[in-house]
Design an enzyme around this catalytic site. Structure first.
Site, PDB file in Angstrom:
ATOM      1  CG  ASN A  44       2.515 -11.512  -7.073  1.00  0.00           C
ATOM      2  OD1 ASN A  44       2.556 -12.590  -6.488  1.00  0.00           O
ATOM      3  ND2 ASN A  44       1.457 -11.133  -7.766  1.00  0.00           N
TER       4      ASN A  44
ATOM      5  CB  SER B  45       0.650 -15.287  -9.014  1.00  0.00           C
ATOM      6  OG  SER B  45      -0.158 -15.843 -10.040  1.00  0.00           O
TER       7      SER B  45
END
EC number: 1.3.5.2
Length: 363
Positions: free
Chosen positions: A180, A183
């Site tokens: 990730n 974000s």
């Protein structure tokens, strides 16, 4: 009947703060996790066990295409429960190498007029070592992915080792890992989507685990940046791309502008991100769709939208906000709709529909 009951329950839940409700639901899921007969009872009612939905994807068997998106079960506290509720898999996390509290509260907000959620949680989680302990207590072989992110206090220059630590601790406990870097709630994180920053992170994670590795990207990337990430993904031989994370855009919201401004910074999930997530998916499929798996996530509210993602190039799907507003029957309805649509087009499997651009034909 269940849908009406959930609608009434939702009204009650919306009288409490979003994070309090999240904690209550998490405790409920932990209870179902702990009581095997209860978990089996739920699992006998909600899942759509239709062979036409089953797929083999990067060496993993997915019984259904729709999975729980990262952000709900951050610490792997109920990893066996999500299959009982009808999900084909669950992506746990986001998990960071070190535990962290996340951003100050309030940090989670509802936009019911938009069927959306705004969050700036900031990767609050127990840390990779503690999550690993939770996962070692699993009672089923339900498919799980683990979404890993950068620890907030770790400088960007040290991000490679931070991701490596998480991958070493968690990789062998998952069916796949997701990096990730998208974000909006960790300062500087999205800068790691730049190819030269992302390349060593991918390499470190790949070296640290034998399971498939994917990357999750933001909907707010420019088209050129999407192409660059896609090219890097092919170059590095990663298993796939998850498209997309939440958006920082506030365009087109029905919620009054001042109300949204008062909520402050954060990423928006749900219906407002649907169109851009679809556009990113379509661009990725046109660019690299035959070379890797694409997972479509962002604003999937209806079976028709789920089908549109598959027809645009998604092999797998994910949702979170749709479940909040639609309840467990949302999962079931998505799977029933996909199965019916496959048969309406005389197809025998999802892979025949991926990227086909076949229209939704059911009324």
């Amino acid at each position: 009947m269940r849908t009406k009951a959930y609608a009434l329950a939702l009204k009650g839940m919306f009288t409490m703060s979003p994070e309090r409700i999240h904690h209550i639901i998490t405790r409920g899921m932990q209870l179902v996790q702990a009581i095997s007969p209860l978990r089996r009872a739920v699992g006998s009612i909600l899942p759509v066990n239709d062979p036409i939905l089953r797929q083999e994807v990067f060496g993993v068997t997915f019984p259904q295409p729709l999975g729980l998106a990262a952000g709900f079960d951050k610490n792997g506290e109920a990893p066996d429960v999500w299959a009982a509720f009808g999900f084909g898999y669950a992506e746990l996390g986001t998990v960071t190498a070190s535990p962290q509290p996340g951003n100050p509260t309030p940090r989670l907000f509802r936009l019911p007029a938009d069927k959306a959620i705004l969050n700036r949680m900031g990767f609050n989680n127990l840390g990779a070592a503690e999550v690993a302990k939770n996962l070692k207590r699993r009672k089923s072989d339900a498919v799980i992915g683990i979404n890993i992110g950068k620890t907030k206090v770790v400088a960007s220059k040290d991000a490679v080792n931070d991701y490596r630590r998480s991958a070493l601790l968690l990789g062998n406990l998952a069916d796949y890992l997701v990096i990730n870097v998208s974000s909006p709630n960790t300062p500087g994180l999205r800068d790691l989507q730049a190819v030269e920053s992302l390349r060593p992170i991918i390499a470190a994670v790949q070296e640290s685990t034998s399971v498939p590795v994917l990357v999750k990207i933001a909907p707010d990337l420019s088209d050129d940046d999407i192409d660059a990430v896609a090219d890097l993904a092919v170059e590095m031989g990663i298993a796939g791309i998850v498209a997309t994370n939440t958006t920082i855009s506030r365009n087109g919201l029905r919620t009054p502008h001042q109300d949204v401004a008062d909520m402050g910074a954060g990423g928006i999930s749900g219906a407002p991100v649907a169109q851009r997530s679809l556009e990113v998916l379509e661009r990725l499929y046109a660019h690299v769709g035959t070379e890797m798996v694409l997972i479509g996530v962002g604003g999937i509210s209806t079976p028709q939208q789920a089908w549109e993602r598959i027809a645009a190039g998604a092999t797998l799907l994910q949702g979170y906000t749709g479940m909040i507003y639609g309840g467990p029957d949302w999962i079931r309805d998505i799977h029933l709709g996909i199965a019916a649509q496959l048969r309406a087009h005389d197809l025998s499997s999802i892979d025949q529909a991926v990227g086909s651009k076949l229209p939704w034909t059911l009324q």
